[in-house]
Enzyme design. Structure first.
Site, PDB file in Angstrom:
ATOM      1  N   GLU A   1       0.561  -1.251  -0.123  1.00 55.24           N
ATOM      2  CA  GLU A   1       0.123  -0.020  -0.153  1.00 55.24           C
ATOM      3  C   GLU A   1       0.910   1.377   0.067  1.00 55.24           C
ATOM      4  OE1 GLU A   1      -0.491  -2.726   2.028  1.00 55.24           O
ATOM      5  OE2 GLU A   1      -2.737  -3.209   1.878  1.00 55.24           O
TER       6      GLU A   1
ATOM      7  N   PHE B   1     -11.557  -8.234  13.140  1.00 54.09           N
ATOM      8  CA  PHE B   1     -10.491  -8.550  12.480  1.00 54.09           C
ATOM      9  C   PHE B   1     -10.152  -7.450  11.293  1.00 54.09           C
ATOM     10  CE2 PHE B   1      -8.845 -10.724   8.217  1.00 54.09           C
ATOM     11  CZ  PHE B   1      -7.828 -10.936   8.534  1.00 54.09           C
ATOM     12  N   GLN B   2      -9.010  -7.112  11.257  1.00 54.11           N
ATOM     13  CA  GLN B   2      -8.405  -5.970  10.586  1.00 54.11           C
ATOM     14  C   GLN B   2      -8.912  -4.706  10.754  1.00 54.11           C
ATOM     15  OE1 GLN B   2      -8.216  -7.464   6.310  1.00 54.11           O
ATOM     16  NE2 GLN B   2      -5.976  -7.796   6.585  1.00 54.11           N
TER      17      GLN B   2
ATOM     18  N   LYS C   1     -17.778  -1.550   5.706  1.00 52.84           N
ATOM     19  CA  LYS C   1     -18.233  -2.502   4.142  1.00 52.84           C
ATOM     20  C   LYS C   1     -19.918  -2.426   4.189  1.00 52.84           C
ATOM     21  CE  LYS C   1     -17.154  -6.876   2.959  1.00 52.84           C
ATOM     22  NZ  LYS C   1     -16.447  -8.350   2.775  1.00 52.84           N
TER      23      LYS C   1
ATOM     24  N   MET D   1      24.083   9.620   3.086  1.00 53.51           N
ATOM     25  CA  MET D   1      23.844  10.969   3.741  1.00 53.51           C
ATOM     26  C   MET D   1      24.072  10.651   5.354  1.00 53.51           C
ATOM     27  SD  MET D   1      23.607  14.072   3.075  1.00 53.51           S
ATOM     28  CE  MET D   1      22.387  14.778   1.948  1.00 53.51           C
TER      29      MET D   1
END
Lengths: 186, 575
Positions: free
Chosen positions: B43, B105-106, B155, B473
C-alpha cells in the site's frame, strides 16, 4: 528588552504582526472557535495543540446551535505573541473551523467560569468560610455538619482568589468548568 | 456509488490493493472500464505512486486500500503528501459500522490514526452521505494549499444502496481559502521591487502547485526585472535552469551564489516557499539585512519561522498577476544600476564554481554519473523522481529542470522508498515520456517490490541507482559529526541488481567504470521497458556544498577540506 509599546494584536487586514517577535513575553489569550459539531472535532483541535506544542490553560466545548450544527470551543492559551498568532492561523485553516476570535485582542469581553468547592471544617473555620462565601456571592449547594459545597461563578481570577481563601479553612476538592467567554457589546 | 463519484470527479486512475473490507468497491471496479486500477505490491507503493501521478499532472491522486493494515501502510505517504502539499484522496475500507470498536479482524481506528496527518478525514456511517463526502473530499484536497484527505467507508455502507448525489449539486461547505492577495500589500511589494538594490526571488513548491500560469507569470517577471532567482528543492522547474537569472537551488546543499545572495540581499521576494529549516540555516543569522515579501496561500506559513515585512496571503498565480499588472502600469521601474552592481557581486560568487568535483579516475563519481545523465537526456520529454539522500541532492544540483511538474521528490518528510513507486505513478500518467528515478541503493530497496508493478503495467521506468554500498547521507553526517564512527550506515548483503532485474522480468545493467558510463546510460535510455541500472560509484563521496546545521548562509563548506569539527554541539542536535 522593554515591554512592548505597541498595542497587542495583529492588523485585521493581513497576517502582519505589529509586535516585536524577539520579545519573549508570554501572553495569555482567550480564543473562541466556532466549529462543525461532528465526531472527532474536539480531538482535531486538541491534537493541533499537542502536536505543535501549544499550551491549553483551559478548554470548554458545547453545542451552541443545534440547527446549524455548530459547537463553540473556548480555549485559554498562553505563549509568545508569535505563537499566539500562529495558533490562530493554524486553527483558521482547519476545514471544520468556521470562525476564530481572539477575545483578548478584539476588544472587551466577558469571561466566566463555574466552580464547585468542597470545604471541610468545624467551629470558627466553618463560620469564616460561610462569611467569605457571602462576600464572593458563592451559594451553598450541599451541606453536612462538617462540610459545605460552594458553587460560584466568576472570572478565573475570582475563582482563584476564592480557592486561595478557602485553602486554610479546609478546602478539600475543587471542580472548575474552564472559561466560557463572549465579546461585549452587540 | 464510490466508483460513480470517482467518475464524476474525472478520476482516470486509482492506485490500490484489495482486501476484505473493500471488496464491494473492487467488485464495482471489475464491472466497469472508465477507471483504470493499478495494482501495487504494497500500500505504501500505492500512495507514493499516486503522489507521483498528482505532482506530474496537477490532478489529485487517488488511492484505494482496505481496513487495518491496508490503511496503516499508507500513513507514511499521507504524511509525505501533507508535508509537500500534494492533493491525494485516500479511500479506505472499514469493518461494518456495527462492528466498529469491537476489535474486529483487520479493524483499525483509521480516522483516529490519520487525523493529525490529513487536511481532513471522514468516517462515513450513512450511505446517503457517501457521495457527498467523496465530492467534499476532492474539494478539500485540491482547494487552497493542497493536501491529503481520507474517506473511511465501512463495508456495510459500501453494500447498501443509497441516493447518489452528483458533483455539481453538492455544497462544498464553507471551506474556501482566499486566493486574491491584499491590494495594499501588493502595492508595497511592487514599491519594494521598484527600488530594490540587491533583490532576490526565492521561490518554492507553491509556484508549482498554483499551476502552469504561475510559472509563466514568474518567468515573465524575472525576465522583465532581471532579478536573480533561486528556488527550494520543491520549486525546481518553475523557472528554467537554463534561464539567465538562475542561481541554482538554495539551502543546506544549495549553491554558493544562491545562499550568499539570500544572505546579502536587501529585498527577498518569497513566492510560495515556507522558510523550511533546510533553507534558513540558523534563524537569527538568516538574511540579516533584508526586507521580506512573503506570498503564501496558507496564512499559517506566514510569520511562522521568519517574520515577513510584506505578507501576502493568496494564490501565487493570482498575486503574481495582480502585482505584475500593477508594476507594468507604474512604468516597469527597476533600479537597473544597483541591480547591475548586485549581479557583478553574484558573478564573483558564481566563479567559485561550487559544484565542481574532482575528475574521477576509473571509479565513477556520483556527481559525474548524474551530470552525464543530464547531458545524455537533455531536451528529452523527461520526468525525474528521486529517493532520499545524497543522490537526491546531487540530482537537484546537477540536473536542470526546464518545466514545472517534471521533478518529484520527497522534500518535507524525506521518505526513503518514495522514488520507485512515484516513478511508476508518473509513467502511468505520461506513458510515452522518459521517467527516471535517480536512487540510492539503500532507499531503493525499501520499496523494490514495486518493480513487479512496473513490469505488470509495462511502465518503462528507468531506475538509475547510484550504488555506493552506503547510506551515504548518514555516513556523511557520521563523518562530520560523530567522529567517523560509521554506525550501521553501510549496505551489506546487497542483492545482485542485474539478477534482480532478471528475476522481475526486466532489464538490468551494471556499470562500474567511468569509461563505459555513457554507453551504459544510452543502453538504458534505448531499452523499451523498465530498467534497473546499477551504477557502482565512489563509496566515500560527500555531498557539497553544505551549510552545516546551526550555521548561517554565508558559512558554507565547499568541498573535501578538513571537515572535522565544523558542526558544533549545538548544531549537532539540529539534525
Amino acid at each position: 528588552m522593554s515591554p512592548l509599546q505597541i498595542k497587542k494584536g495583529s492588523s485585521k487586514h493581513s497576517a502582519y504582526d505589529l509586535r516585536d517577535p524577539n520579545a519573549e513575553v508570554i501572553e495569555t489569550h482567550t480564543l473562541t472557535v466556532i466549529v462543525d459539531n461532528e465526531s472527532g472535532v474536539l480531538a482535531r483541535v486538541i491534537g493541533l495543540f499537542s502536536a505543535r506544542g501549544y499550551n491549553i490553560d483551559s478548554l470548554t466545548v458545547a453545542e451552541v446551535d443545534h440547527l446549524g450544527h455548530r459547537s463553540r470551543i473556548t480555549v485559554v492559551t498562553s505563549g509568545t505573541p508569535q505563537v499566539i498568532v500562529q495558533i490562530k492561523a493554524q486553527l483558521e485553516r482547519m476545514v471544520i473551523v468556521h470562525e476564530v476570535h481572539d477575545l483578548t485582542v478584539e476588544g472587551p469581553s466577558v469571561q466566566r467560569e463555574l466552580a464547585l468547592f468542597k470545604v471541610r471544617g468545624q467551629g470558627e473555620h466553618r463560620i469564616e468560610a460561610l462569611r467569605l462565601a457571602e462576600i464572593f456571592r458563592a451559594n451553598v449547594v450541599d451541606s453536612t455538619l462538617e462540610s459545605f459545597v460552594f458553587e460560584m461563578t466568576g472570572t478565573p481570577e475570582k475563582v482563584d482568589a476564592f480557592a486561595e481563601l478557602m485553602r486554610p479553612l479546609g478546602l478539600v476538592e475543587v471542580a472548575r468548568t474552564g472559561v466560557a467567554a463572549l465579546a461585549r457589546g452587540a | 456509488m464510490v466508483v460513480e463519484a470517482l467518475k464524476d470527479q474525472g478520476v482516470e486512475v486509482v492506485f490500490g490493493y484489495p482486501g476484505g473490507a473493500v471488496l464491494p468497491i473492487y467488485d464495482e471496479i471489475f464491472q466497469q472500464n472508465d477507471i483504470r486500477h493499478i495494482l501495487v505490491r504494497h500500500e505504501q507503493g500505492a500512495i507514493h505512486a499516486a503522489e507521483g501521478y498528482a505532482r506530474s499532472t496537477g490532478k489529485p491522486g487517488v488511492v484505494l486500500v482496505t481496513s487495518g493494515p491496508g490503511a496503516t501502510n499508507v500513513v507514511t505517504g499521507i504524511v509525505d503528501a501533507l508535508m509537500d502539499s500534494i492533493p491525494i484522496v485516500v479511500l479506505s475500507g472499514q469493518v461494518p459500522t456495527f462492528m466498529i470498536g469491537s476489535d474486529a479482524f483487520q479493524e483499525g481506528d483509521t480516522v483516529g490514526i490519520t487525523r493529525p496527518c490529513t487536511k481532513m478525514n471522514w468516517l462515513v456511517k450513512e450511505t446517503d452521505k457517501l457521495a457527498e463526502t467523496i465530492h467534499q473530499a476532492f474539494h478539500v484536497a485540491t482547494a487552497g494549499r493542497p493536501g491529503p484527505v481520507l474517506v473511511d467507508i465501512p463495508k456495510d455502507v459500501q453494500f447498501a444502496t443509497g441516493a447518489y448525489v452528483e458533483k455539481p449539486t453538492v455544497q462544498t461547505g464553507h471551506y474556501a481559502p482566499r486566493v486574491a492577495g491584499d491590494a495594499e500589500m501588493i502595492e508595497r511589494m511592487v514599491e519594494l521591487i521598484e527600488t530594490a538594490e540587491k533583490p532576490v526571488f526565492y521561490t518554492g513548491g507553491g509556484v508549482i502547485n498554483s499551476g502552469p500560469a504561475a510559472s509563466q507569470l514568474l518567468r515573465e517577471w524575472v525576465e522583465a526585472t532581471g532579478f536573480p532567482i533561486t528556488s527550494t528543492l520543491m520549486g525546481l522547474g518553475a523557472y528554467p535552469a537554463s534561464g539567465k537569472s538562475w542561481l541554482g537551488m538554495l539551502g543546506m546543499h544549495g549553491t554558493y551564489q544562491a545562499n550568499w545572495a539570500m544572505h546579502d540581499c536587501d529585498v527577498m521576494i518569497n513566492i510560495g516557499a515556507r522558510f523550511d529549516d533546510r533553507i534558513t540555516g540558523r534563524i537569527n543569522a538568516f538574511s540579516p539585512g533584508s526586507t521580506r515579501i512573503h506570498v503564501d496561500i496558507d496564512p499559517s506559513s506566514v510569520n511562522k519561522v521568519i517574520r515577513a515585512d510584506v505578507p501576502i496571503i493568496g494564490d501565487v498565480a493570482h498575486v503574481l498577476e495582480a502585482a505584475l499588472d500593477l508594476w507594468k502600469a507604474r512604468g516597469r521601474k527597476v533600479n537597473r544600476e544597483a541591480v547591475g552592481r548586485w549581479w557583478a557581486q553574484i558573478e564573483e560568487w558564481k566563479s567559485v564554481d561550487c559544484l565542481a568535483y574532482k575528475p574521477g579516475s576509473s571509479v565513477i563519481r556520483p556527481q559525474h554519473a548524474v551530470a552525464r545523465l543530464e547531458a545524455l537526456t537533455k531536451g528529452m520529454d523527461r520526468y525525474i523522481t528521486t529517493e532520499v539522500g545524497q543522490h537526491q541532492m546531487w540530482a537537484a544540483q546537477y540536473l536542470g529542470f526546464e518545466e514545472p511538474n517534471r521533478w518529484m521528490t520527497s522534500g518535507g518528510l524525506g521518505t526513503m522508498g518514495y522514488g520507485l513507486p512515484a516513478s511508476i505513478g508518473v509513467q502511468i500518467a505520461h506513458p510515452d515520456a522518459l521517467v527516471i528515478n535517480v536512487a540510492g541503493e539503500a532507499s531503493w530497496l525499501m520499496n523494490m517490490q514495486e518493480m513487479g508493478t512496473a513490469v505488470q503495467y509495462r511502465a518503462p521506468v528507468k531506475q538509475f541507482i547510484l550504488n555506493n554500498e552506503r547510506l551515504g547521507m548518514v555516513r556523511q553526517w557520521q563523518e562530520l559529526l560523530h567522529g567517523e564512527r560509521y554506525s550501521h550506515s553501510w549496505s551489506e548483503a546487497l542483492p545482485d541488481f542485474v539478477k534482480l532485474a532478471e528475476a522481475f522480468g526486466c532489464k538490468g545493467i551494471r556499470c562500474d567504470n567511468e569509461a563505459d558510463l555513457d554507453d551504459a546510460i544510452r543502453e538504458m535510455l534505448a531499452y523499451d521497458g523498465p530498467v534497473i541500472f546499477d551504477c557502482i560509484v565512489e563509496k566515500h563521496e560527500n555531498c557539497f556544498p553544505m551549510i552545516p546545521s546551526g550555521n548561517a548562509h554565508n558559512d558554507m563548506i565547499l568541498g573535501e577540506v578538513d571537515t572535522q569539527g565544523v558542526i558544533g554541539a549545538s548544531g549537532a542536535v539540529l539534525v
